[in-house]
Structure formats: structure tokens, C-alpha cells
Design a protein around this motif. Sequence first.
Motif, PDB file in Angstrom:
ATOM      1  N   THR A  47     -64.747 -30.332  71.235  1.00 50.74           N
ATOM      2  CA  THR A  47     -63.626 -30.715  72.083  1.00 50.74           C
ATOM      3  C   THR A  47     -63.940 -30.544  73.566  1.00 50.74           C
ATOM      4  N   SER A  78     -59.140 -19.258  73.645  1.00 53.55           N
ATOM      5  CA  SER A  78     -59.285 -20.534  72.958  1.00 53.55           C
ATOM      6  C   SER A  78     -60.433 -20.477  71.954  1.00 53.55           C
ATOM      7  N   TYR A  79     -61.556 -19.889  72.356  1.00 55.13           N
ATOM      8  CA  TYR A  79     -62.720 -19.788  71.485  1.00 55.13           C
ATOM      9  C   TYR A  79     -62.378 -18.922  70.269  1.00 55.13           C
ATOM     10  N   ASP A 138     -59.518 -18.505  68.887  1.00 57.37           N
ATOM     11  CA  ASP A 138     -58.629 -19.244  67.988  1.00 57.37           C
ATOM     12  C   ASP A 138     -59.416 -20.051  66.964  1.00 57.37           C
ATOM     13  N   ASP A 139     -60.582 -20.537  67.359  1.00 58.32           N
ATOM     14  CA  ASP A 139     -61.427 -21.335  66.460  1.00 58.32           C
ATOM     15  C   ASP A 139     -62.394 -20.489  65.644  1.00 58.32           C
ATOM     16  N   HIS A 140     -62.325 -19.177  65.813  1.00 56.93           N
ATOM     17  CA  HIS A 140     -63.266 -18.281  65.143  1.00 56.93           C
ATOM     18  C   HIS A 140     -62.526 -17.064  64.576  1.00 56.93           C
ATOM     19  N   HIS A 174     -68.383 -22.648  60.220  1.00 52.54           N
ATOM     20  CA  HIS A 174     -67.203 -23.453  60.547  1.00 52.54           C
ATOM     21  C   HIS A 174     -66.607 -24.116  59.313  1.00 52.54           C
ATOM     22  N   SER A 218     -65.834 -25.471  68.528  1.00 50.20           N
ATOM     23  CA  SER A 218     -65.120 -25.634  69.805  1.00 50.20           C
ATOM     24  C   SER A 218     -65.790 -26.635  70.732  1.00 50.20           C
ATOM     25  N   GLU A 248     -64.555 -21.479  58.000  1.00 53.63           N
ATOM     26  CA  GLU A 248     -63.402 -21.348  58.899  1.00 53.63           C
ATOM     27  C   GLU A 248     -62.375 -22.450  58.641  1.00 53.63           C
ATOM     28  N   ARG A 289     -62.405 -25.173  60.478  1.00 55.39           N
ATOM     29  CA  ARG A 289     -62.144 -25.750  61.806  1.00 55.39           C
ATOM     30  C   ARG A 289     -63.432 -26.313  62.381  1.00 55.39           C
ATOM     31  N   ARG A 290     -63.271 -27.299  63.236  1.00 55.07           N
ATOM     32  CA  ARG A 290     -64.426 -27.874  63.918  1.00 55.07           C
ATOM     33  C   ARG A 290     -64.938 -26.904  64.980  1.00 55.07           C
TER      34      ARG A 290
END
Length: 161
Positions: A137, A17-18, A20-22, A126, A134, A129, A131-132
Motif C-alpha cells: 500500500t 499502522s505497521y 496493525d498489519d502484524h 503474511h 504493508s 496473518e 493480511r497483505r
Amino acid sequence: MSRPLPSARPVDRYFASYADDHQNPLNQQIHLVAVPAILWSVVALLWCLPPLITWFQNGIWAGLAMFAAWSWYNRLSRPLGLGMLAVFFVFGCSCRLLEARIGLGNLAWLAVAVFVVAWVAQFVGHRAEGRRPSFLTDLTYLLIGPAWVLAKLYRRFDWRW
């Protein structure tokens, strides 16, 4: 990137999951520096809190927080727990040395400066990226970040985590 099956270890699910945001290489590079810097600054700020009981020395709050975090990392993965134990040992030693060299007040100001600069860098990463972060959330990702950076180091040396 495919996510691991639900039967995967919790650490694998967190890292997937981490990750995916990076995905952005710039964001990843920033995190490799900024995440440990933020962790050190938090340890240093806790180091500077007064012990409240005269039997204890400065650093008691940092020590307790590092122990609690290490316990969580060790439950997540024994190899990562050992690595984080080493990281916390180095951070604690650096705080003790800096306290002796520059004084507690200057250590606190240094920690604040590192904290602010590293968080600004994180948000720049970010932004690149798109994206916010992680942790917005799930606050657990504030603890996953340092383990994710350590796992990258483990992969470089082909160590199992």
C-alpha cells in the motif's frame, strides 16, 4: 489497537499502522528474522555492484544507500537513527569480511539466496496473518520494517526511541 492522534510523531503513526498489519505472533517472529535478513541482503547486493570509477572500492553503492537510509531514519527519530547507524556499520563490516573470505561473486549469490528465503518467509508470515504486506500500500513501509524491528529491541531494553 488504537491509533495515535494525528499530532503524534510520524514514527509513531508509521509504527501504529505497521503494527496493525502484524498482529499474528508467528508473523511477528518471522519478521524479527526476515526483515533484518532482507536488509542485509540488499546491502550485500549493492556491495557487489561494480564501483564504475576506479577511485572507489566495492561497497560504494551500499555505502551511499546506507547513508541515504540512515539520514531518513535519523530524521524520523534520533535514537532509531543511531541504532540503524550501528546496524549499517555491522552490515557493511560483514560484507567487507565476507568479500575477503568467500569472494565478491559468492557474496552476491549468498545475498540472493538470503533475499529469496527471507521474502518467502515474509509471505508465509503474511499468509498466517491473513493480511497483505504493508509495503503493497505504501513503499515507505519497506523502510519502516527495519525500524519497527529495531524499536522492538529498544522496548526489550526499555530504551526510548
